[in-house]
Design a protein around this motif. Structure first.
Motif, PDB file in Angstrom:
ATOM      1  N   HIS A   1     -67.352 -80.841   6.870  1.00 54.01           N
ATOM      2  CA  HIS A   1     -65.984 -80.046   6.408  1.00 54.01           C
ATOM      3  C   HIS A   1     -65.830 -78.752   7.278  1.00 54.01           C
ATOM      4  N   ALA A   2     -66.791 -78.021   6.975  1.00 60.92           N
ATOM      5  CA  ALA A   2     -66.813 -76.579   7.350  1.00 60.92           C
ATOM      6  C   ALA A   2     -67.044 -76.511   8.766  1.00 60.92           C
ATOM      7  N   LEU A   3     -67.835 -77.447   9.235  1.00 64.64           N
ATOM      8  CA  LEU A   3     -68.203 -77.621  10.937  1.00 64.64           C
ATOM      9  C   LEU A   3     -67.090 -78.043  11.607  1.00 64.64           C
ATOM     10  N   ALA A   4     -66.059 -79.037  11.044  1.00 63.39           N
ATOM     11  CA  ALA A   4     -64.981 -79.454  11.527  1.00 63.39           C
ATOM     12  C   ALA A   4     -63.935 -78.310  11.649  1.00 63.39           C
ATOM     13  N   GLY A   5     -63.767 -77.351  10.877  1.00 59.83           N
ATOM     14  CA  GLY A   5     -63.084 -76.186  10.807  1.00 59.83           C
ATOM     15  C   GLY A   5     -63.601 -75.252  11.777  1.00 59.83           C
ATOM     16  N   GLY A   6     -64.998 -75.208  11.881  1.00 58.41           N
ATOM     17  CA  GLY A   6     -65.384 -74.300  13.288  1.00 58.41           C
ATOM     18  C   GLY A   6     -65.049 -74.826  14.525  1.00 58.41           C
ATOM     19  N   VAL A   7     -65.050 -76.202  14.778  1.00 59.03           N
ATOM     20  CA  VAL A   7     -64.788 -76.927  15.991  1.00 59.03           C
ATOM     21  C   VAL A   7     -63.138 -76.818  16.228  1.00 59.03           C
ATOM     22  N   ILE A   8     -62.361 -76.649  15.218  1.00 64.00           N
ATOM     23  CA  ILE A   8     -60.991 -76.464  15.268  1.00 64.00           C
ATOM     24  C   ILE A   8     -60.793 -74.751  15.805  1.00 64.00           C
ATOM     25  N   GLY A   9     -61.413 -74.007  15.185  1.00 64.83           N
ATOM     26  CA  GLY A   9     -61.281 -72.380  15.578  1.00 64.83           C
ATOM     27  C   GLY A   9     -61.943 -72.146  16.843  1.00 64.83           C
ATOM     28  N   LEU A  10     -63.094 -72.991  17.275  1.00 67.28           N
ATOM     29  CA  LEU A  10     -63.429 -73.034  18.562  1.00 67.28           C
ATOM     30  C   LEU A  10     -62.469 -73.341  19.699  1.00 67.28           C
ATOM     31  N   VAL A  11     -61.773 -74.488  19.552  1.00 65.84           N
ATOM     32  CA  VAL A  11     -60.655 -75.027  20.451  1.00 65.84           C
ATOM     33  C   VAL A  11     -59.577 -73.980  20.379  1.00 65.84           C
ATOM     34  N   LEU A  12     -59.036 -73.543  19.379  1.00 65.85           N
ATOM     35  CA  LEU A  12     -57.911 -72.707  19.273  1.00 65.85           C
ATOM     36  C   LEU A  12     -58.315 -71.508  20.008  1.00 65.85           C
ATOM     37  N   SER A  13     -59.561 -70.853  19.632  1.00 67.78           N
ATOM     38  CA  SER A  13     -59.984 -69.683  20.334  1.00 67.78           C
ATOM     39  C   SER A  13     -60.033 -69.721  21.846  1.00 67.78           C
ATOM     40  N   THR A  14     -60.573 -71.001  22.301  1.00 74.63           N
ATOM     41  CA  THR A  14     -60.688 -71.130  23.576  1.00 74.63           C
ATOM     42  C   THR A  14     -59.302 -71.160  24.277  1.00 74.63           C
ATOM     43  N   VAL A  15     -58.551 -71.730  23.854  1.00 74.95           N
ATOM     44  CA  VAL A  15     -57.096 -72.168  24.101  1.00 74.95           C
ATOM     45  C   VAL A  15     -56.512 -70.687  24.295  1.00 74.95           C
ATOM     46  N   GLY A  16     -56.270 -70.001  23.254  1.00 82.24           N
ATOM     47  CA  GLY A  16     -56.011 -68.595  23.070  1.00 82.24           C
ATOM     48  C   GLY A  16     -56.388 -67.660  24.336  1.00 82.24           C
ATOM     49  N   ALA A  17     -57.742 -67.766  24.398  1.00 83.23           N
ATOM     50  CA  ALA A  17     -58.378 -67.003  25.679  1.00 83.23           C
ATOM     51  C   ALA A  17     -57.595 -67.456  26.745  1.00 83.23           C
ATOM     52  N   ALA A  18     -57.675 -68.670  26.946  1.00 85.59           N
ATOM     53  CA  ALA A  18     -57.274 -69.339  28.302  1.00 85.59           C
ATOM     54  C   ALA A  18     -55.531 -68.696  28.605  1.00 85.59           C
ATOM     55  N   VAL A  19     -54.910 -68.990  27.787  1.00 84.30           N
ATOM     56  CA  VAL A  19     -53.576 -68.584  27.544  1.00 84.30           C
ATOM     57  C   VAL A  19     -53.182 -66.975  27.906  1.00 84.30           C
ATOM     58  N   THR A  20     -54.004 -66.351  27.162  1.00 84.21           N
ATOM     59  CA  THR A  20     -53.798 -64.821  27.301  1.00 84.21           C
ATOM     60  C   THR A  20     -54.521 -63.972  28.128  1.00 84.21           C
ATOM     61  N   TRP A  21     -55.486 -64.713  28.983  1.00 86.27           N
ATOM     62  CA  TRP A  21     -56.446 -63.973  29.783  1.00 86.27           C
ATOM     63  C   TRP A  21     -55.825 -62.797  30.709  1.00 86.27           C
ATOM     64  N   ASN A  22     -54.868 -63.334  31.211  1.00 90.71           N
ATOM     65  CA  ASN A  22     -54.393 -62.237  32.476  1.00 90.71           C
ATOM     66  C   ASN A  22     -52.970 -61.666  31.726  1.00 90.71           C
ATOM     67  N   MET A  23     -52.789 -61.581  30.691  1.00 94.73           N
ATOM     68  CA  MET A  23     -51.479 -61.030  30.349  1.00 94.73           C
ATOM     69  C   MET A  23     -51.602 -59.582  29.813  1.00 94.73           C
ATOM     70  N   GLY A  24     -52.666 -59.025  30.275  1.00 91.63           N
ATOM     71  CA  GLY A  24     -52.337 -57.298  30.100  1.00 91.63           C
ATOM     72  C   GLY A  24     -53.156 -56.925  29.001  1.00 91.63           C
ATOM     73  N   PRO A  25     -52.889 -55.641  28.835  1.00 91.21           N
ATOM     74  CA  PRO A  25     -53.501 -54.996  27.620  1.00 91.21           C
ATOM     75  C   PRO A  25     -53.222 -55.131  26.496  1.00 91.21           C
TER      76      PRO A  25
END
Length: 115
Positions: free
Chosen positions: A55-79
């Motif tokens: 269960h903890a690792l499943a939460g980590g995978v969800i966090g990994l996916v959401l962090s990756t999506v968040g990084a991709a979406v906001t990468w060039n949006m400025g400071p």
């Protein structure tokens, strides 16, 4: 005893100070997120009906996916979204934090006396 005078290296001194401040900022930002990540995954493992580590690792995978999506979406949006290293740190620490939270719960379960 003779004292030798070293030439002042102002550039190196300034660089050393800046490196120290950058390290503090990076460590403070990643440490609190790491603590929160471990605590959240521990809570997931604690509330799980069985198999706390999974269960903890499943939460980590969800966090990994959401962090990756968040990084991709906001990468060039400025400071306004902060420096690029921060979302990368979130991605890099998602699974280790999940493992840490699950491991804490497993250690807690092992320490309990058998009924």
């Amino acid at each position: 005893m003779s004292e030798t005078n070293r030439p002042r290296h102002i550039g190196r001194s300034i660089g050393a100070l800046l490196a120290g401040f950058v390290a503090v900022v990076i460590l403070l930002a990643t440490i609190y997120r790491t603590i929160f990540g471990i605590a959240g995954c521990y809570l997931t493992a604690r509330l799980a009906p069985d198999r706390p580590m999974q269960h903890a690792l499943a939460g980590g995978v969800i966090g990994l996916v959401l962090s990756t999506v968040g990084a991709a979406v906001t990468w060039n949006m400025g400071p306004a979204f902060g420096p690029h290293w921060y979302p990368l740190a979130l991605i890099a620490t998602a699974l280790p934090c999940a493992w840490g939270g699950g491991k804490l719960r497993e250690m807690q379960l092992r320490a309990r006396p058998a009924l």
